[in-house]
Design a protein around this motif. Structure first.
Motif, PDB file in Angstrom:
ATOM      1  N   ARG A  17       0.831  -1.203   0.000  1.00 23.61           N
ATOM      2  CA  ARG A  17       0.000   0.000   0.000  1.00 23.61           C
ATOM      3  C   ARG A  17       0.863   1.251   0.000  1.00 23.61           C
ATOM      4  N   ILE A  18       0.449   2.230  -0.790  1.00 26.76           N
ATOM      5  CA  ILE A  18       1.209   3.474  -0.901  1.00 26.76           C
ATOM      6  C   ILE A  18       1.129   4.245   0.416  1.00 26.76           C
ATOM      7  N   MET A  19       2.285   4.669   0.906  1.00 22.61           N
ATOM      8  CA  MET A  19       2.329   5.450   2.140  1.00 22.61           C
ATOM      9  C   MET A  19       1.801   6.860   1.884  1.00 22.61           C
ATOM     10  N   LYS A  20       0.878   7.316   2.716  1.00 25.06           N
ATOM     11  CA  LYS A  20       0.366   8.683   2.627  1.00 25.06           C
ATOM     12  C   LYS A  20       1.077   9.554   3.653  1.00 25.06           C
ATOM     13  N   VAL A  21       1.661  10.635   3.169  1.00 24.93           N
ATOM     14  CA  VAL A  21       2.438  11.526   4.028  1.00 24.93           C
ATOM     15  C   VAL A  21       1.841  12.925   3.975  1.00 24.93           C
ATOM     16  N   MET A  22       1.697  13.539   5.125  1.00 20.61           N
ATOM     17  CA  MET A  22       1.261  14.931   5.223  1.00 20.61           C
ATOM     18  C   MET A  22       2.456  15.738   5.744  1.00 20.61           C
ATOM     19  N   ALA A  23       2.997  16.613   4.906  1.00 18.90           N
ATOM     20  CA  ALA A  23       4.157  17.425   5.281  1.00 18.90           C
ATOM     21  C   ALA A  23       3.686  18.822   5.647  1.00 18.90           C
ATOM     22  N   LEU A  24       3.883  19.198   6.895  1.00 12.75           N
ATOM     23  CA  LEU A  24       3.385  20.472   7.426  1.00 12.75           C
ATOM     24  C   LEU A  24       4.526  21.471   7.519  1.00 12.75           C
ATOM     25  N   ASN A  25       4.492  22.488   6.660  1.00 15.22           N
ATOM     26  CA  ASN A  25       5.530  23.511   6.626  1.00 15.22           C
ATOM     27  C   ASN A  25       5.017  24.746   7.350  1.00 15.22           C
ATOM     28  N   VAL A  63       2.730  12.274  -1.124  1.00 16.97           N
ATOM     29  CA  VAL A  63       3.008  13.343  -0.165  1.00 16.97           C
ATOM     30  C   VAL A  63       2.226  14.601  -0.520  1.00 16.97           C
ATOM     31  N   GLU A  64       1.535  15.152   0.461  1.00 17.89           N
ATOM     32  CA  GLU A  64       0.909  16.464   0.318  1.00 17.89           C
ATOM     33  C   GLU A  64       1.618  17.432   1.263  1.00 17.89           C
ATOM     34  N   THR A  65       2.145  18.516   0.693  1.00 16.78           N
ATOM     35  CA  THR A  65       2.782  19.548   1.507  1.00 16.78           C
ATOM     36  C   THR A  65       1.772  20.657   1.785  1.00 16.78           C
ATOM     37  N   VAL A  66       1.612  21.000   3.045  1.00 22.62           N
ATOM     38  CA  VAL A  66       0.667  22.033   3.460  1.00 22.62           C
ATOM     39  C   VAL A  66       1.452  23.226   3.985  1.00 22.62           C
ATOM     40  N   LEU A  67       1.246  24.386   3.370  1.00 20.41           N
ATOM     41  CA  LEU A  67       1.863  25.631   3.846  1.00 20.41           C
ATOM     42  C   LEU A  67       0.924  26.232   4.890  1.00 20.41           C
ATOM     43  N   LEU A  68       1.271  26.058   6.145  1.00 17.12           N
ATOM     44  CA  LEU A  68       0.372  26.489   7.221  1.00 17.12           C
ATOM     45  C   LEU A  68       0.175  27.991   7.228  1.00 17.12           C
ATOM     46  N   ARG A  69       1.139  28.751   6.694  1.00 20.61           N
ATOM     47  CA  ARG A  69       0.977  30.207   6.677  1.00 20.61           C
ATOM     48  C   ARG A  69      -0.209  30.640   5.813  1.00 20.61           C
ATOM     49  N   ASP A  70      -0.628  29.780   4.892  1.00 23.45           N
ATOM     50  CA  ASP A  70      -1.737  30.109   3.999  1.00 23.45           C
ATOM     51  C   ASP A  70      -3.077  29.578   4.512  1.00 23.45           C
ATOM     52  N   ASP A 113     -10.089  25.925   8.546  1.00 22.89           N
ATOM     53  CA  ASP A 113      -9.389  24.975   7.681  1.00 22.89           C
ATOM     54  C   ASP A 113      -8.962  23.723   8.434  1.00 22.89           C
ATOM     55  N   MET A 114      -8.675  23.861   9.717  1.00 26.62           N
ATOM     56  CA  MET A 114      -8.246  22.705  10.498  1.00 26.62           C
ATOM     57  C   MET A 114      -9.378  21.691  10.615  1.00 26.62           C
ATOM     58  N   THR A 115     -10.549  22.138  11.014  1.00 25.20           N
ATOM     59  CA  THR A 115     -11.684  21.241  11.201  1.00 25.20           C
ATOM     60  C   THR A 115     -12.189  20.677   9.880  1.00 25.20           C
ATOM     61  N   ARG A 116     -12.315  21.555   8.874  1.00 26.22           N
ATOM     62  CA  ARG A 116     -12.935  21.147   7.618  1.00 26.22           C
ATOM     63  C   ARG A 116     -12.027  20.284   6.748  1.00 26.22           C
ATOM     64  N   GLU A 117     -10.706  20.521   6.825  1.00 19.50           N
ATOM     65  CA  GLU A 117      -9.812  19.836   5.886  1.00 19.50           C
ATOM     66  C   GLU A 117      -8.602  19.179   6.532  1.00 19.50           C
ATOM     67  N   LEU A 118      -7.828  19.950   7.292  1.00 16.43           N
ATOM     68  CA  LEU A 118      -6.513  19.481   7.706  1.00 16.43           C
ATOM     69  C   LEU A 118      -6.569  18.364   8.747  1.00 16.43           C
ATOM     70  N   LEU A 148      -5.549  12.703  10.155  1.00 18.46           N
ATOM     71  CA  LEU A 148      -5.969  11.395  10.666  1.00 18.46           C
ATOM     72  C   LEU A 148      -5.791  10.297   9.620  1.00 18.46           C
ATOM     73  N   ALA A 149      -5.979  10.651   8.349  1.00 23.26           N
ATOM     74  CA  ALA A 149      -5.887   9.666   7.274  1.00 23.26           C
ATOM     75  C   ALA A 149      -4.452   9.365   6.861  1.00 23.26           C
ATOM     76  N   ALA A 150      -3.507  10.206   7.270  1.00 26.62           N
ATOM     77  CA  ALA A 150      -2.110  10.028   6.860  1.00 26.62           C
ATOM     78  C   ALA A 150      -1.449   8.903   7.646  1.00 26.62           C
ATOM     79  N   ASP A 151      -0.497   8.249   6.988  1.00 25.58           N
ATOM     80  CA  ASP A 151       0.333   7.255   7.679  1.00 25.58           C
ATOM     81  C   ASP A 151       1.469   7.935   8.440  1.00 25.58           C
ATOM     82  N   LEU A 152       1.898   9.075   7.906  1.00 23.87           N
ATOM     83  CA  LEU A 152       3.060   9.768   8.460  1.00 23.87           C
ATOM     84  C   LEU A 152       2.841  11.274   8.350  1.00 23.87           C
ATOM     85  N   ALA A 153       3.174  12.002   9.406  1.00 22.44           N
ATOM     86  CA  ALA A 153       3.123  13.470   9.382  1.00 22.44           C
ATOM     87  C   ALA A 153       4.528  14.008   9.595  1.00 22.44           C
ATOM     88  N   VAL A 154       4.952  14.912   8.709  1.00 26.53           N
ATOM     89  CA  VAL A 154       6.246  15.574   8.857  1.00 26.53           C
ATOM     90  C   VAL A 154       5.978  16.971   9.395  1.00 26.53           C
TER      91      VAL A 154
END
Length: 371
Positions: free
Chosen positions: A10-18, A47-54, A79-84, A89-95
């Motif tokens: 299974r493909i690893m899902k990664v959420m990268a929080l910048n 991998v999905e990279t999220v720019l928290l400043r935006d 944005d936190m409740t609706r999306e992030l 929760l769905a990610a395997d790994l959070a950076v």
């Protein structure tokens, strides 16, 4: 029919929080994170990279509605409740990537982490001498990445202690990457070392995906010194800040002007002059360049250019190719673009002996900034 993928495939899902507030090209957090993410993607991770400043993330207000009235759901509709939070929760790994602010993480990333409170339940559980809240769902495993301007690794000690306490359960913390002297990563003189560090960071990303950890030798290459002489880096940094203060500019604005930091001593002149050296423009040149200064920083120094490299030396060289004699402040004006070197020469504000062709090439050899 196709055979469904096994759990191993299974493909690893990664959420990268910048959490850096800086834009690309200026942010060293982004520089390191992008390399790590590139490595993860090359190893097959999604991998999905999220720019928290935006993103709009309200601070936790401690109402505990997510524990009582709306279990598992925050009261804030942002944005936190609706999306992030659902993606987290769905990610395997959070950076978690942050610049070092006051020796820990910055407020932007702290706000995100605090808003993950709905993953926990309010009840108390005890294991040995440790009390904790049980979880509604298993959160993603964690990788923590941070950068700092200071050259010592010890500046990350407080952050690392907090990270290891928060993600201390077995298997929760996959890797920590703490990059000191990160401000030097964008200095052209350290380009070769920067490229080695970024390649090692990409390799670290690949290893996290394929092996679930970073090999010790890979991490050592990620954390190798950007410069072998931290004192030089600190002197250049001090000159940069003094120049910003004198010019009334921020570092970003100073860089936009193209102005180099103004040296304030013979040794800082040697540091910054070498920093501006362009080996491609120098080509096969072999030369000894002698400076003799009078005035506020009187003294002599010289530079050996050979084999596409430059070295700095105090005092006099036996057989200089070119000798420049100038008041220190005059040459600093030329070096920082406040005075035109050719015009100052015509006005006899400094003297030259030796290879005049070399003098004419200095704008190319030193990137158009150091001479």
């Amino acid at each position: 029919t196709q055979t469904p993928k096994t759990k191993k495939e299974r493909i690893m899902k990664v959420m990268a929080l910048n959490s850096s507030p800086r834009s690309e090209g200026e942010s060293k957090t982004s520089l390191m994170l992008n390399a790590l993410v590139d490595g993860m993607r090359s190893a097959g991770a999604e991998v999905e990279t999220v720019l928290l400043r935006d993103r709009k993330i309200h601070p936790c207000v401690g109402c505990f509605s997510c524990w009582t009235k709306t279990p598992g759901v925050c009261i804030h509709q942002d944005d936190m409740t609706r999306e992030l939070f659902p993606k987290w929760l769905a990610a395997d790994l959070a950076v978690y990537a942050t610049p070092l602010y006051h020796f820990t993480l910055n407020a932007t990333l702290k706000a995100f982490i605090e808003r993950t409170l709905p993953v926990a339940q309010p009840f108390f559980r005890r294991e040995g001498d440790r009390t904790y809240h049980p979880l509604r769902r298993q959160p993603p495993r964690a990788v923590f990445l941070s950068v700092a301007g200071f050259p010592e690794k010890a500046v990350f000690d407080q952050l690392a202690s907090w990270v290891r306490f928060l993600f201390g359960s077995p298997g929760a913390l996959v890797a920590e990457i703490y990059r000191p002297a990160a401000e030097a990563l964008t200095i052209s003189a350290y380009r070769a070392r920067r490229e080695a560090i970024l390649e090692a960071t990409a390799q670290a990303g690949r290893e996290i995906v394929t092996a679930g950890a970073i090999a010790d030798d890979t991490l050592a290459r990620v954390l190798q010194p950007v410069t072998d002489d931290p004192a030089t880096f600190l002197r250049i940094g001090d000159c940069m800040w003094k120049t910003c203060i004198a010019e009334g500019l921020t570092p970003r604005e100073l860089e936009a002007t193209g102005m180099v930091p103004r040296p304030d001593s013979l040794i800082s002149f040697m540091d910054i002059f070498c920093m501006g050296f362009n080996p491609e423009a120098a080509g096969q040149l072999t030369a000894d360049l002698q400076f003799r200064f009078s005035g506020v920083a009187a003294g002599a120094c010289w530079f050996r250019i050979a084999d596409g490299a430059i070295t700095a030396h105090m005092g006099e060289t036996a057989k200089p190719s070119l000798v420049i004699e100038a008041p220190f402040e005059v040459w600093m004006d030329i070096m920082t673009g406040k005075a035109d070197g050719q015009q100052a020469f015509m006005q006899q504000k400094y003297k030259v002996n030796g290879d005049l062709a070399l003098l004419l090439r200095m704008h190319q050899i030193f990137g158009g900034k150091a001479a």
